[in-house]
Design an enzyme around this catalytic site. Structure first.
Site, PDB file in Angstrom:
ATOM      1  N   ARG A   9       3.697  -6.548   6.375  1.00 40.27           N
ATOM      2  CA  ARG A   9       2.563  -5.724   6.778  1.00 40.27           C
ATOM      3  C   ARG A   9       1.289  -6.070   6.011  1.00 40.27           C
ATOM      4  O   ARG A   9       0.224  -5.549   6.310  1.00 40.27           O
ATOM      5  CB  ARG A   9       2.899  -4.247   6.588  1.00 40.27           C
ATOM      6  CG  ARG A   9       4.080  -3.823   7.481  1.00 40.27           C
ATOM      7  CD  ARG A   9       4.312  -2.361   7.437  1.00 40.27           C
ATOM      8  NE  ARG A   9       3.137  -1.677   8.012  1.00 40.27           N
ATOM      9  CZ  ARG A   9       2.937  -0.390   7.952  1.00 40.27           C
ATOM     10  NH1 ARG A   9       3.800   0.382   7.341  1.00 40.27           N
ATOM     11  NH2 ARG A   9       1.871   0.152   8.484  1.00 40.27           N
ATOM     12  N   CYS A  10       1.392  -6.940   5.022  1.00 43.17           N
ATOM     13  CA  CYS A  10       0.259  -7.304   4.168  1.00 43.17           C
ATOM     14  C   CYS A  10      -0.372  -8.614   4.646  1.00 43.17           C
ATOM     15  O   CYS A  10       0.317  -9.631   4.768  1.00 43.17           O
ATOM     16  CB  CYS A  10       0.742  -7.440   2.727  1.00 43.17           C
ATOM     17  SG  CYS A  10      -0.494  -8.108   1.604  1.00 43.17           S
ATOM     18  N   THR A  11      -1.663  -8.576   4.889  1.00 41.00           N
ATOM     19  CA  THR A  11      -2.377  -9.771   5.363  1.00 41.00           C
ATOM     20  C   THR A  11      -2.255 -10.924   4.378  1.00 41.00           C
ATOM     21  O   THR A  11      -1.970 -12.057   4.781  1.00 41.00           O
ATOM     22  CB  THR A  11      -3.868  -9.435   5.588  1.00 41.00           C
ATOM     23  OG1 THR A  11      -3.954  -8.378   6.534  1.00 41.00           O
ATOM     24  CG2 THR A  11      -4.629 -10.642   6.103  1.00 41.00           C
TER      25      THR A  11
END
Length: 113
Positions: A9-11
Site C-alpha cells: 500500500r506504500c508508494t
C-alpha cells in the site's frame, strides 16, 4: 539472496520493488505487516542497517503520535513497540547478505545491488 520488507500500500515501497524487479536479481518479498518479523529478525535488520531502533520508526504514524511521542523509551521497548505495531517500521527495507538499506528515497536501493 536479496530480501525486501514491503508494504504493497506504500508508494515508496512499490517503487523500491520495481527497482528490484528491473535489476534482474532474485529476491524474496516479505509483506511485513502480514508476516511480522520476530524479535530476533528485527534485531538482525537493525544490525544490518547499523542504526538504533528509534531511527527505524515512522514517527508520523498516528499510533506513534497518540501513544509514544515524547516518551523516553529504551531500545528494547522500541523494538517491542515495532513488533506490536509493525506499521511503525520504516519501509521498504532491502537486505543483501549482511547489509541493508532503507529505500527512502527508493533510489537508495540501487546502492545495495
Amino acid at each position: 539472496m536479496i530480501k525486501i520488507y514491503h508494504n504493497p500500500r506504500c508508494t515508496k515501497s512499490r517503487e523500491g520493488l520495481q527497482i528490484l524487479e528491473k535489476s534482474g536479481q532474485d529476491f524474496e518479498i516479505v509483506k511485513y505487516l502480514e508476516d511480522i518479523p520476530s524479535e530476533k529478525e528485527l534485531r538482525k535488520i537493525l544490525n544490518c542497517l547499523d542504526i538504533r531502533p528509534e531511527q527505524l520508526i515512522r514517527k508520523n504514524e498516528t499510533v506513534w503520535k497518540e501513544n509514544y511521542k515524547g516518551k523516553l523509551l529504551s531500545d528494547d521497548e522500541l523494538i517491542e513497540i515495532m513488533l506490536e505495531h509493525p506499521k511503525l517500521i520504516e519501509r521498504p527495507i532491502v537486505i543483501k547478505n549482511n547489509k541493508a538499506i532503507i529505500g527512502r528515497p527508493p533510489e537508495n536501493i540501487k546502492s545495495i545491488l
